[in-house]
Design an enzyme around this catalytic site. Sequence first.
Site, mmCIF file in Angstrom:
data_model
loop_
_atom_site.group_PDB
_atom_site.id
_atom_site.type_symbol
_atom_site.label_atom_id
_atom_site.label_comp_id
_atom_site.label_asym_id
_atom_site.label_seq_id
_atom_site.Cartn_x
_atom_site.Cartn_y
_atom_site.Cartn_z
ATOM 1 N N SER A 46 29.731 14.310 18.334
ATOM 2 C CA SER A 46 31.039 14.551 19.017
ATOM 3 C C SER A 46 31.739 15.578 18.431
ATOM 4 C CB SER A 46 31.980 13.225 18.499
ATOM 5 O OG SER A 46 31.897 12.853 17.100
ATOM 6 N N HIS A 47 31.386 16.415 17.338
ATOM 7 C CA HIS A 47 31.893 17.573 16.725
ATOM 8 C C HIS A 47 30.970 18.764 16.624
ATOM 9 C CE1 HIS A 47 34.881 14.634 15.867
ATOM 10 N NE2 HIS A 47 35.695 15.548 15.879
ATOM 11 N N GLU A 187 34.100 10.584 21.027
ATOM 12 C CA GLU A 187 33.125 9.544 21.500
ATOM 13 C C GLU A 187 33.621 8.988 22.992
ATOM 14 O OE1 GLU A 187 30.207 8.415 20.398
ATOM 15 O OE2 GLU A 187 30.078 9.726 18.588
#
Length: 340
Positions: A46-47, A187
């Site tokens: 997610s990053h 997410e």
Amino acid sequence: MSSTTIPFETLSQRIEQIFLNVGACPAQAGAVARVIAKGERDDCKSHGVYRIAGLLRTIRAGKVDATSDPVLDDAGGGVIRVDAQGGFSPAAFELGAPVLAERARDLGVAALVINDCTHFSALWPEIEALTDMGLAGLAMCPSYAVVAPAGGTAPLLGTNPIAFGWPRPDRDPFVFDIATSVAARGEIELHRQQGKPLPQGWALDAEGQPTTDPEAALDGAMLPFGAHKGSAIAIMIELLAGSMIGDRTSREALDYLGSTTILPNHGELILAFAPERFSAGGAAAAMASAETLLGGIEDQGARLPSQRRFAARARAQAGGIPLSDAEWADLDRLRDVGLD
Ligand code: NDP
Ligand code: PYC
């Protein structure tokens, strides 16, 4: 799904080039690329690479200055400030971190305030920069108003991450890094992209009703983790890393952006502690006590936070960072797309 594995440096340079191509200065592009490549290396999808498109949209929208030169304001006290001048947070952190560490060693504890930055990353890269220097660290920031307070129905708080790190001699540090929402916003977006329903309890729709539809959740509100407990921590982060440091709360960040499809501008608060300055027994006693505690947890077979991440890092260091064909193609597309 087939995949390619690439070394950290190669991925970092590929990402850096994407940002240089759209006019970012080398300091901003390099710092952003290193943080994203670390996210991908540690399997924090997610990053990782997924974030690049959102950052380019933020540049395109004129909401971040990818050429900015952060300015350090250090009067020699316990609070050090870096004005990111509307740029991304990693370059501002890289400027402030060595001063923060030096001051924490002098005073026992010191704070780094970053103002006017676009913060898009996980917090553990910052925390590990401190634990690598033998310091304990605590970092937090607002994001933008996408989370309903416990008992409420409409977005007001951010996904407000908080991370802590403790250095361990000859071991990976103890680090946790959590969103105060049930899950990070990234997410929810990844579930939408993959057409997967959300787990129960993650979000409300625009009418304030529970939903597992990621699209409805993105239009509605996410929920804090642990009901009133996560909500209280998220509010604390708004107060300490928003109101107290004279920067935007998550509500103000969203008002400034006008959209959740780009990344928010606000501040960040990072505290560093020199363990040797707190215990009469010095660093050795503090470290020994900590090892007894952490060892006791591991002896029960429980996993420590960040162990999954450190295992992914070890695999990537040995065999490269795995990227799916779609992610690899996306890197090419993003390199060529520019700001159109
Ligand atoms: P997770 O819930 O996946 O993980 C949170 C933490 O708990 C991690 O340190 C993780 O370690 C640990 N953990 C997970 N499962 C276990 C377990 N079974 N036992 C022990 N520890 C465990 O992450 P979140 O969704 O809460 O947050 C993801 C990221 O999003 C964070 O890095 C955060 O900084 C970032 N974020 C950034 C924002 C910003 O504004 N910049 C906003 C919101 C989030 P491990 O990684 O090893 O699984
Ligand atoms: O995943 O919630 C998130 C997020 C917001 C800003 C950066 N990451």
